[in-house]
Design an enzyme around this catalytic site. Structure first.
Site, PDB file in Angstrom:
ATOM      1  CE  LYS A 149      -6.950 -12.946   7.204  1.00  0.00           C
ATOM      2  NZ  LYS A 149      -6.838 -13.976   6.161  1.00  0.00           N
ATOM      3  CG  PHE A 172      -3.906  -3.054  -6.103  1.00  0.00           C
ATOM      4  CD1 PHE A 172      -5.145  -2.887  -5.498  1.00  0.00           C
ATOM      5  CD2 PHE A 172      -3.125  -4.150  -5.747  1.00  0.00           C
ATOM      6  CE1 PHE A 172      -5.599  -3.795  -4.555  1.00  0.00           C
ATOM      7  CE2 PHE A 172      -3.571  -5.061  -4.797  1.00  0.00           C
ATOM      8  CZ  PHE A 172      -4.817  -4.889  -4.207  1.00  0.00           C
ATOM      9  CB  VAL A 173       0.279  -0.090  -2.971  1.00  0.00           C
ATOM     10  CG1 VAL A 173       0.564   1.093  -3.882  1.00  0.00           C
ATOM     11  CG2 VAL A 173      -0.787   0.274  -1.946  1.00  0.00           C
ATOM     12  CD  GLU A 229      -8.791   0.033   6.951  1.00  0.00           C
ATOM     13  OE1 GLU A 229      -7.781  -0.692   6.837  1.00  0.00           O
ATOM     14  OE2 GLU A 229      -9.840  -0.205   6.344  1.00  0.00           O
ATOM     15  CG  ASP A 230      -4.836  -1.758   4.899  1.00  0.00           C
ATOM     16  OD1 ASP A 230      -5.901  -1.095   4.946  1.00  0.00           O
ATOM     17  OD2 ASP A 230      -4.772  -2.877   4.370  1.00  0.00           O
ATOM     18  CG  ASP A 284      -3.912  -9.329   0.663  1.00  0.00           C
ATOM     19  OD1 ASP A 284      -4.498  -8.261   0.938  1.00  0.00           O
ATOM     20  OD2 ASP A 284      -4.524 -10.357   0.307  1.00  0.00           O
ATOM     21  CG  ASP A 340      -9.267   2.400  -2.984  1.00  0.00           C
ATOM     22  OD1 ASP A 340      -8.836   3.347  -3.639  1.00  0.00           O
ATOM     23  OD2 ASP A 340      -9.626   1.330  -3.516  1.00  0.00           O
TER      24      ASP A 340
HETATM   25  P1  5GP Z   1     -12.158   1.146   0.535  1.00  0.00           P
HETATM   26  O1  5GP Z   1     -13.421   0.646   1.191  1.00  0.00           O
HETATM   27  O2  5GP Z   1     -11.644   2.429   1.161  1.00  0.00           O
HETATM   28  O3  5GP Z   1     -12.343   1.273  -0.954  1.00  0.00           O
HETATM   29  O4  5GP Z   1     -11.072   0.017   0.655  1.00  0.00           O
HETATM   30  C1  5GP Z   1     -10.449  -0.268   1.856  1.00  0.00           C
HETATM   31  C2  5GP Z   1      -9.791  -1.603   1.803  1.00  0.00           C
HETATM   32  O5  5GP Z   1      -9.537  -2.060   0.462  1.00  0.00           O
HETATM   33  C3  5GP Z   1      -8.422  -1.527   2.449  1.00  0.00           C
HETATM   34  O6  5GP Z   1      -8.508  -1.738   3.833  1.00  0.00           O
HETATM   35  C4  5GP Z   1      -7.675  -2.623   1.716  1.00  0.00           C
HETATM   36  O7  5GP Z   1      -7.937  -3.860   2.325  1.00  0.00           O
HETATM   37  C5  5GP Z   1      -8.269  -2.635   0.333  1.00  0.00           C
HETATM   38  N1  5GP Z   1      -7.459  -1.834  -0.608  1.00  0.00           N
HETATM   39  C6  5GP Z   1      -7.741  -0.632  -1.138  1.00  0.00           C
HETATM   40  N2  5GP Z   1      -6.768  -0.191  -1.956  1.00  0.00           N
HETATM   41  C7  5GP Z   1      -5.809  -1.150  -1.919  1.00  0.00           C
HETATM   42  C8  5GP Z   1      -4.519  -1.281  -2.536  1.00  0.00           C
HETATM   43  O8  5GP Z   1      -4.019  -0.435  -3.283  1.00  0.00           O
HETATM   44  N3  5GP Z   1      -3.841  -2.420  -2.232  1.00  0.00           N
HETATM   45  C9  5GP Z   1      -4.316  -3.381  -1.404  1.00  0.00           C
HETATM   46  N4  5GP Z   1      -3.547  -4.448  -1.199  1.00  0.00           N
HETATM   47  N5  5GP Z   1      -5.520  -3.297  -0.813  1.00  0.00           N
HETATM   48  C10 5GP Z   1      -6.264  -2.185  -1.062  1.00  0.00           C
END
Ligand code: 5GP
Length: 178
Positions: A42, A153-154, A100-101, A160, A104
């Site tokens: 979301k 973490f943001v 994507e938001d 969220d 990470d």
């Molecule tokens: P990844 O698979 O790249 O590790 O993580 C992607 C997803 O993890 C993002 O779409 C998001 O939902 C969540 N995520 C990663 N880092 C953060 C963060 O700093 N804050 C939040 N709220 N969600 C994060």
């Protein structure tokens, strides 16, 4: 663990400015081609809704969404990705941008890109508002990137923590409650 809001990391005006620049980059890259923007639910919803309103009105844009399992209530990636909601439309032969938001570890996006690539889009790009390159576990090519941020973490602007703080207009860090 319990968290509370920390400092503002990216101000509202700076987000707005950068989103307009990204829209301009997308419009230069694709010209008058039709686009399918795929928002990852979301967290990307707020960013996506600002982004499409910054694209030229002459661009033909179709919207679709992918729902994936995310962190749950923790702030650490499990590396396990599950599709909860698949696309409604057929993307074969289309110009697709996944919105994507935040990237990470990159595991979520890498998994999604593999699935989407198998569906034969004409082009497939990534547009991510935030990027935490220091956490990367797999290579991801981000064609349109908003901000590089440190390993924190943001929340806010769609992101969220346990369902909270998506509605904040700015991006904040969180700190552990003592
Ligand atoms: P990844 O698979 O790249 O590790 O993580 C992607 C997803 O993890 C993002 O779409 C998001 O939902 C969540 N995520 C990663 N880092 C953060 C963060 O700093 N804050 C939040 N709220 N969600 C994060």
């Amino acid at each position: 663990m319990n968290f509370e809001l920390g400092d503002v990391l990216i101000r509202r005006e700076d987000i707005g400015q950068r989103v307009r620049e990204m829209a301009s980059d997308i419009s230069s890259a694709y010209g008058d081609k039709e686009l399918v923007l795929v928002g990852v639910l979301k967290g990307a919803v707020v960013f996506l809704s600002d982004l499409i309103r910054s694209l030229p009105v002459s661009m033909v844009i179709e919207l679709d969404f992918l729902g994936v399992s995310s962190y749950g209530s923790s702030t650490e990636s499990s590396g396990v990705v599950r599709i909860i909601k698949d696309l409604d439309i057929n993307i074969s032969g289309r110009n697709v941008i996944v919105v994507e938001d935040i990237v990470d570890t990159g595991l979520t996006l890498s998994y999604l890109m593999n699935i989407l690539r198998e569906r034969d889009p004409e082009t497939l790009d990534v547009c991510a508002l935030l990027d935490k390159p220091s956490r990367r576990k797999t290579d991801i090519d981000i064609a349109f990137r908003g901000f590089e941020i440190p390993d924190e973490f943001v929340v806010g602007y769609g992101l969220d923590y346990s369902g909270k703080w998506r509605n904040l207009p700015e991006i904040y860090t969180v700190t552990e409650k003592s």
